[in-house]
Design an enzyme around this catalytic site. Structure first.
Site, PDB file in Angstrom:
ATOM      1  N   LYS A   1       0.830  -1.201   0.000  1.00 22.24           N
ATOM      2  CA  LYS A   1       0.000   0.000   0.000  1.00 22.24           C
ATOM      3  C   LYS A   1       0.870   1.260   0.000  1.00 22.24           C
ATOM      4  O   LYS A   1       1.912   1.270   0.639  1.00 22.24           O
ATOM      5  CB  LYS A   1      -0.888   0.028   1.251  1.00 22.24           C
TER       6      LYS A   1
ATOM      7  N   ARG B   1     -10.947 -10.978   0.982  1.00 17.08           N
ATOM      8  CA  ARG B   1     -11.866 -11.919   0.311  1.00 17.08           C
ATOM      9  C   ARG B   1     -11.286 -13.326   0.278  1.00 17.08           C
ATOM     10  O   ARG B   1     -12.016 -14.308   0.238  1.00 17.08           O
ATOM     11  CB  ARG B   1     -12.211 -11.396  -1.087  1.00 17.08           C
TER      12      ARG B   1
END
Ligand code: BES
Ligand code: ZN
Ligand code: ZN
Length: 483
Positions: free
Chosen positions: A246, A320
């Site tokens: 990130k 996920r």
């Protein structure tokens, strides 16, 4: 916070207590009045006909916030002395009103002080509240219940706010055990070895880049018979993004990427504490997403617990992956309904802003129930679609599925892609399922009138959902409408 119901008028309040009074002056106006040695803090609430339950929650919080900023430790207020101002709340029962008041007083009194040195004069919190007005056994009960709910929300906020260095997957599992102390909740923690044995390839894949061992915690509260409500909470104790690291601008709050797990822990604990006659399971897949030298590579293919293979196009779409295995694991409980809670996508916040979590489900009745409980609890949600048209985007090129669409247009409808990916696993459950993407509500915003940091959502919503679930028959009927 000590919260006490007092019969009668605030005129009987002891001298040391600052009395709170409401006026129809502009919202936000505050005035301190001293008369005959009695202190009153007057708060403007604006047009009384605009007062609704949503505004009432914020009003309760601003009472406590105003007391805190004025270093007032003891307050008294009249809950039924201002009928003109609260006339528009007439449809709300006295019990609901008192419960709401207690919940929001507790929530507003909270500060995350764990890592701060205690000031000499103590923390500026409100220590005692006397609520004057109507009193009965049921109102008394509602007050206690509201307070317990508020405390559960705050306990969730403590977990979510704890820095990543102090909250690893092992610590999270320990925190779950700690939260269930003295409650009839069975806690089982699966460790690395057991997870390998089971074949939780997706959770294990994400965990590879970190030196912290993953955990998978199972909570079981059997307050009722029948098929359970299964709640799944994303427990990424720090999300660096992995090799798709990130940027600085979005890495800061990633210790809160276990907010879903924190909410599930305290919703289950709350259901047990308030003795709900329901069967509830909590599943907490927990990992740290790091770019260590053994990290998952973009392009790697994982074999999930379901047997389905997944191309990892982006190691930052890790939530996920771990939820996929947890949803498959849920199957063994033959659930009546499954809800997962996750800080899954920044795209949910792009879509909805900061005032509602996203709910994604293929079941219209479940969507409505969640929306209703959201409105009634104060943890607001808004629905996004999960239509067949979106399914193509998660189909894999070299494996069964891919964790992000990739290519041009990859970022469009990101919250839906996340939900659609999860649906590939949830469809095997053969029961209603919903996904809550709570990124929009992960941290409090100024208009919430809460302390900075974790908002503690959606503990109240999950609790309300568990509490108001009527019967298996109804939930089974929901199943027939599944597409
Ligand atoms: N944990 C993040 C989502 C998130 C974003 C949480 C902002 C809290 C605040 C999640 O794992 C993530 O990185 N999602 C990606 C998905 C993308 C790679 C498809 C995102 O939102 O950018
Ligand atoms: Zn991520
Ligand atoms: Zn994440």
């Amino acid at each position: 916070m000590k919260l006490t119901l007092k019969k009668g008028s605030i005129e009987n309040a002891p001298k040391g207590c600052v009395r709170i009074s409401f006026t129809d002056k502009e919202k936000g106006t505050k005035r301190c009045i001293q008369e005959h040695g009695i202190e009153t803090l007057e708060l403007g609430i604006g047009k009384s006909e605009e007062m609704n339950l949503r505004q009432f929650r914020i009003l309760c919080r601003s009472v406590v916030a105003a007391a805190k900023t004025n270093k007032i430790q003891k307050i008294a207020l009249q809950c039924d002395a201002t009928p003109k101002l609260f006339a528009s709340l007439k449809g709300v029962s006295a019990e609901d009103l008192v419960q709401t008041l207690a919940e929001n007083f507790e929530m507003a009194d909270f500060e995350f002080n764990t890592f701060k040195t205690r000031p000499k004069e103590g923390w500026p919190t409100v220590e005692e509240v006397l609520v004057y007005g109507e009193s009965s056994a049921s109102i008394e009960k509602a007050l206690k219940k509201g307070q317990t709910i508020g405390q559960a929300v705050n306990a969730c906020r403590v977990l979510a706010n704890t820095p990543g260095g102090d909250m690893t997957p092992i610590t999270l599992a320990k925190a779950a055990k700690e939260a269930m102390k003295g409650l009839p909740v069975k806690v089982t923690v699966l460790h690395h070895k057991e997870m390998i044995k089971l074949g939780m390839g997706a959770v294990l894949g994400v965990a590879k880049g970190s030196s912290e061992e993953p955990t998978f915690t199972v909570l079981e509260y059997k307050g009722g018979k029948g098929a359970p409500i299964v709640l799944v909470g994303k427990g990424v104790t720090f999300d660096s993004g992995g090799l798709n690291l990130k940027p600085s601008s979005s890495i800061y709050e990633m210790h809160m990427d276990m907010s879903g797990a924190a909410a599930v822990i305290h919703a289950v604990a709350l259901a047990a504490r308030l003795k709900l006659k329901q069967h509830v399971i909590g599943l907490l897949p927990a990992v740290e997403n790091m770019p260590g030298n053994n990290a998952l590579r973009p392009g790697d293919i994982l074999k999930s617990l379901s047997g389905k293979t997944i191309e990892v196009l982006d190691t930052d779409a890790e939530g996920r992956l771990i939820l996929a295995d947890a949803l498959t694991y849920a199957k063994r409980f033959n659930p009546a309904v499954v809800i997962d809670v996750a800080t899954l996508t920044g795209a949910a916040m792009v879509a909805l802003g900061e005032h509602a979590s996203a709910v994604l489900t293929r079941d219209d009745v479940l969507a409505e129930r969640i929306a209703r409980d959201a409105e009634a609890s104060g943890d607001y949600v808004w629905r996004l679609p999960l239509w067949d048209e979106y399914e193509e985007r998660v189909k894999g090129t070299f494996a069964d599925l891919k964790n992000v669409p990739g290519g041009s247009g990859s970022r469009l409808g990101g919250a839906i892609d996340g939900g659609m990916f999860l649906w590939q696993f949830a469809k095997e459950l053969k029961c209603p399922w919903a996904h809550l993407d709570i990124v929009p509500r992960m941290t409090a915003v100024p208009s919430d009138a809460l302390a900075k940091g974790a908002a503690g959502e959606p503990v109240r919503l999950l609790f309300r959902f568990i509490e108001t679930r009527t019967s298996d028959v109804q939930v089974q009927k929901l199943g027939h409408r599944m597409s």
